[in-house]
Motif scaffolding. Sequence first.
Motif, PDB file in Angstrom:
ATOM      1  N   ASP A 340       0.844  -1.193   0.000  1.00 41.75           N
ATOM      2  CA  ASP A 340       0.000   0.000   0.000  1.00 41.75           C
ATOM      3  C   ASP A 340       0.881   1.246   0.000  1.00 41.75           C
ATOM      4  N   ASP A 341       0.565   2.199  -0.864  1.00 43.14           N
ATOM      5  CA  ASP A 341       1.354   3.435  -0.944  1.00 43.14           C
ATOM      6  C   ASP A 341       1.406   4.177   0.389  1.00 43.14           C
ATOM      7  N   ASP A 342       0.337   4.074   1.174  1.00 42.01           N
ATOM      8  CA  ASP A 342       0.309   4.760   2.468  1.00 42.01           C
ATOM      9  C   ASP A 342       1.323   4.174   3.455  1.00 42.01           C
ATOM     10  N   ASP A 343       1.664   2.895   3.264  1.00 38.69           N
ATOM     11  CA  ASP A 343       2.603   2.231   4.170  1.00 38.69           C
ATOM     12  C   ASP A 343       4.030   2.231   3.636  1.00 38.69           C
ATOM     13  N   TYR A 382       2.687  -5.519   8.408  1.00 42.27           N
ATOM     14  CA  TYR A 382       1.711  -4.750   7.632  1.00 42.27           C
ATOM     15  C   TYR A 382       0.728  -5.667   6.889  1.00 42.27           C
TER      16      TYR A 382
END
Length: 552
Positions: A340-343, A382
């Motif tokens: 995920d780009d957020d992670d 994650y």
Amino acid sequence: MVHRLKRYGQIADVMVKYGFGIFLDQIDPDSTRRKKLFKKTVKDNRSIYERMRLGLEELGPTAVKFGQMAASRSEALPPELIEELKKLHDSVTPVPFEDLLPVIEEYCGKIDETFEFFERIPVAAASIGQVHRAILKDGTVVAIKIQRPDISETIEMDTIIIENMARRFEKVNPALKAYNLTGLVDDFSKMMKRELDYIAEGKNADIFRRNFKNKPDIKFPKIYWEYSGSKLLMMEYIEGVRADNVEGIKIYGYDPKKYADLGFETYLKMIFEDGFFHIDPHPGNIFVTIDGKLAFIDLGAIAVIRPERRHTFIKLLLSIVDTDVDMIVETFKKLGVRIDDDDLDDIKDNLYYALFDAEGFEISSVDAAGSLKSIPDVLNRYHIQIPGTLMSLLKVIMMVIGLGQTLNPKFNFYDKTRPYLSEVVKMQYFSPQSFKKTSHTLIESIDSIMKLPKIFNRTMNKWAAGKFQIDIVAKDVERLSYTIEKATDKLLMGLVASALVIGASIVMYSADFEYSGWLLYFTIAIYFTAFVIGLAAIIKILFVDSSDKKKY
């Protein structure tokens, strides 16, 4: 169906006995029998992980094998549980010889007619089968691996039960999804299907022997196919000491450090050169023989890496060695790992923190396997799923590093890895297969270029027929025609020169003899022709084309 229900009852009894009745109560609240048993359970002061291990042992071969497989999934399970599960490797009770006799005689004939001697006590016992030593009539010492009676039916039934229970556990307790129990069971099911087929294991041994035929220090057992089948495998008997037996190796008169390097290099070759590697390299499967060879047995569990993915795995390991987290993440994505780009930034920070202090370490001061293990640990944090082949690769390298630590406390993982992988990359780029692939690409490119005039002519005809509404002056059409023609000429000359060079290189690279006579002159002539074509192309670009451009 009756047998399955009986097996469910046995599993329930064992779970209640070791204090796990609460889980049964959650997934089957209407079972009054289990509730009564659960109430009778006495307090057990042993740790939960020890009780889990004891329960698996009592449930028999399938459960033991599942526990052994789970012990290798250090990225997904608590370390305390992993330590307990590792104790399962040597806890299998042998099958009485009389129960194995029908299988032996099915494949080998009457024992007295085939063997000079047959040792009834097994030299090794595992969850699927056990190994006996014997001597054929001609004096050949062999190892006979015999499958436990009815083990395939038992494993098939137990696997179905385990799959159902894993789904129920994850359904009633969503927190367990973090451990991916259903994925673990699915991996187990696939692994068991492979290991139950002794013919496949024998073929694996033959493939390894072929891949290492030019490595005299490495040994894989010869298979005697005339006495082998799906439930029995007769192979060359290998005598030696376990690879982690430092004192035993010294008694043989060899330096244990040699086998730290040899074992590591062997697995690097399996993975990155052959793409066919053994995924269960625990010390019980690797021996040092009396004549100083490193021998491998129990070859049922293997993994393969296709050639086009091998380069990506090489980049991954090199990026780990160089602490290049950007490249690590990039190779993960190429291998199908979804991040995920957020992670992304947090994951990179965690990876860098796990690896930055390890570069240049020696095993004596830093846990190399622990540093590699931190990579799947970060992803698991994650809830990122890791491809099975990638996990197998990391697990194998970690286990081999562990063996290296035992044999040579100063074994340096990075010093061994960098030069080897660099050499493998060179071999891949300049191998006959690479030249062959490049030649095919060149031929396809030349074919496409040769079609350009026809495509251009067809396009101009469509313009002439008014099928395209494009405002373009005649001068522009003429300039476009000139540009395409010149570009085609240059590309064709360059491709022809490249094809000549590659073709001559393939001949030189693949020949197993010294060049002499006409072959040497012919190869020189090809290189000279390519040089002339290339020089002509440069002169044409610098002088002829530049003067022609002035006309436009």
